[in-house]
Structure formats: structure tokens, C-alpha cells
Design a protein around this motif. Structure first.
Motif: not given
Length: 322
Positions: A202-213
Motif C-alpha cells: 500500500a505504501g509503494s502504491l502511494i509513493l508510486g503515484f506521487l512519483d508519477l505526478q
């Protein structure tokens, strides 16, 4: 001229920052709804799960910082071309650009070589700013897998302890009670493995979206900066004028140097591709060996489960006969 400068204005990254904030609010809302389940899962292994949440918090701060730090750079670049107020602080990402144009010189023409050097420098700085965020995303996945194997080790060890404790007593009732009490430890080990994986993914999902933006904001910043600098490129000397100004002997020497450079680059690329292929092959072999170890462990676990099942059936039969 003012209209042309306005067309070269760098856009603000507020839209990407807004997306990140909205996503974090939605994630927090989901966490609030599932508060009881998350709290129960967190208490299965507070130490490791707390570390995962700490890494997640640091990653969120760094992800927001990657977008926020673009704002003073954009403000400075817009002030350089005469659109908006110039920034009071010197730029960090655009420090080579500031040293090239100088203080108070304003926006002026530059050569193509200078343009390429500035863009390469800014692109390198942008890539370096995202390395920590990418590392934290992989670290969350690693911590989740670490918790998984930790829980599996506890499960295997507790099952072995239960089997050993059952062989020391001849009373079937006592053995059955020991079995029921001993099964609590394997279940606790499984909860450690599953909860750690849950928090890590779940944490990697959140950081992945933030890194994408953040990556999209930096890419738009880089593209608009490239358009801005391309508009200031000095094209008064074209390739034909430069070639006629160079003596024939010097031109031939430069052609030889360029050919040798291309050849060396192709050789280096070939060596790099060969090293990459060897690395991928080694990684595949390593993954296959790990899969074989897991398969062997599953087969051994299945055989142990069969022994436990047979033992339970025998105990049940003996109790019915009595």
C-alpha cells in the motif's frame, strides 16, 4: 515582444500538486474508514509496520517537495523573460542558466552548444532529485517482503515446536490440548507476514503515484524550458558558413575524430549490452533457484500437514473408541 514572451511563459505545477493532495486525502479517508482493521493489522508487528509507515511519511514529504521546489525556479525563469516578477532567491536547478545569463543581463541569445549544455545540466539535476523517492518506493516493497519471510520463519518454527511437544505425552486429551494451544503461534506468524506485505504494498502504491505526478511536473518543466531556450538560440551562423570558415586540413581531422568517437561509442554500447545481458541471465537463474527453494518448502509443508492430519484422525479415533 511582450506577447512573444508571454507565449514562452513556464506553467505553474499547481495542477500536479493538487492531484497529489487529492490522492493523499482519498487515501487518508480510506484509512479512516478501515481504522479498526488497520489498527489490528498494525499491532501484529508494531516495529516493522511502524518502520514502513515512517518510510512512507518520508517518501510523501519528498514527493511533495519535488513539485514545490519547481515553483521558485519557474518564477525566476519567467522573471528572466520579463513575464512576472523575478524571484528574490537564486535558482538551484537553473543555477547553470543563471550563471550563463548573469545578474541583470536579461534574456539574450545563446549558441546551440550552450543550449544543449544547459538542458543536459538541468535534466541531470532533475533525475538526481528523484533517485531518493524511487529508492524509498523499492524500500517499502523490500520491507513488506522482509515481513513476509519473517512471518514464514516464525510459522515454520512454531509448527515444528508443536509437533515436538505432541510426542512427549501419551495422554490423547493432553496432546489434543497442546495442539490447540500450539496452533496460535503459526497463526500469529502468518499475521506478521500478511500485514507487513499489506503495509509495504500500500505504501509503494502511494509513493508510486506521487512519483508519477512529480515526474510529469518535471517533464513539463523541462519541455517548456527547452522551448524557452530554443527561442533564444543564435542561428546567425549556419552549418555551411561554419564549414567554409574551417580550413580543409582541419575539417578532415575533425571528421576523423568524429568517426573514431562514433566507433568508440558503438563499442562501449556493445559492451554495455553484453554486461546487461549477463546481469539479466544471472538474475533469472537466481529467481529460478529461489522458486525451487519455495517449491521445496511448500512440498515439505504439505507433507507435514498430512502427518498432522493423520495424527488428528488417529487421536479422534482413539477418543471415540474410549
Amino acid at each position: 515582444m511582450a506577447q512573444a514572451n508571454r507565449s514562452l511563459r513556464l506553467s505553474s505545477p499547481h495542477v500536479f500538486l493538487l492531484r497529489m493532495v487529492v490522492f493523499l486525502i482519498l487515501a487518508g479517508f480510506v484509512a479512516l474508514i478501515l481504522y479498526r482493521q488497520i489498527a489490528t493489522a498494525f499491532m501484529a508487528n508494531p516495529g516493522l509496520n511502524g518502520l514502513i509507515l515512517g518510510v512512507l511519511l518520508i517518501g510523501i514529504i519528498l514527493g511533495l517537495r519535488q513539485v514545490i521546489r519547481l515553483m521558485p525556479e519557474i518564477r525566476w525563469a519567467n522573471g528572466l523573460v520579463g513575464v512576472g516578477k523575478p524571484g528574490s532567491r537564486p535558482p538551484v536547478l537553473l543555477a547553470p542558466m543563471a550563471s550563463t545569463f548573469g545578474e541583470g543581463d536579461g534574456f539574450r541569445s545563446i549558441s546551440t552548444l550552450t543550449l544543449r549544455a544547459l538542458l543536459d545540466s538541468v535534466g541531470t539535476r532533475l533525475d538526481e532529485s528523484r533517485e531518493i523517492a524511487r529508492y524509498l518506493t523499492g524500500l517499502l516493497i523490500f520491507l513488506g517482503l522482509l515481513g513476509t519471510f519473517w512471518g514464514l520463519l516464525e510459522t515454520v518454527g512454531s509448527i515444528s515446536g508443536v509437533i515436538k511437544s505432541m510426542g512427549g505425552s501419551g495422554d490423547a486429551a493432553v496432546m489434543f490440548d497442546d495442539l490447540k494451544n500450539g496452533l496460535a503461534a503459526p497463526i500469529a506468524g502468518m499475521s506478521v507476514s500478511f500485514t507487513s506485505s499489506l503495509f509495504g504494498l500500500a505504501g509503494s502504491l502511494i509513493l508510486g503515484f506521487l512519483d508519477l505526478q512529480a515526474g510529469q511536473a518535471q517533464n513539463r518543466f523541462y519541455n517548456e524550458l527547452e522551448d524557452l531556450l530554443s527561442a533564444s538560440t543564435d542561428n546567425t551562423f549556419n552549418s555551411e558558413t561554419i564549414s567554409t570558415a574551417i580550413p580543409p586540413d582541419l575539417r578532415a581531422a575533425l571528421d576523423k575524430i568524429a568517426a573514431s568517437t562514433d566507433q568508440s561509442n558503438s563499442r562501449a554500447a556493445t559492451v554495455a549490452m553484453a554486461n546487461l545481458a549477463e546481469g539479466i541471465q544471472g538474475l533469472v537463474l537466481h529467481m529460478r533457484s529461489e522458486q525451487q527453494l519455495i517449491r521445496d518448502w511448500v512440498e515439505a509443508q504439505a507433507s507435514r500437514d498430512g502427518e498432522i492430519r493423520n495424527l488428528l484422525e488417529r487421536l479422534t479415533t482413539e477418543r471415540e473408541l474410549r
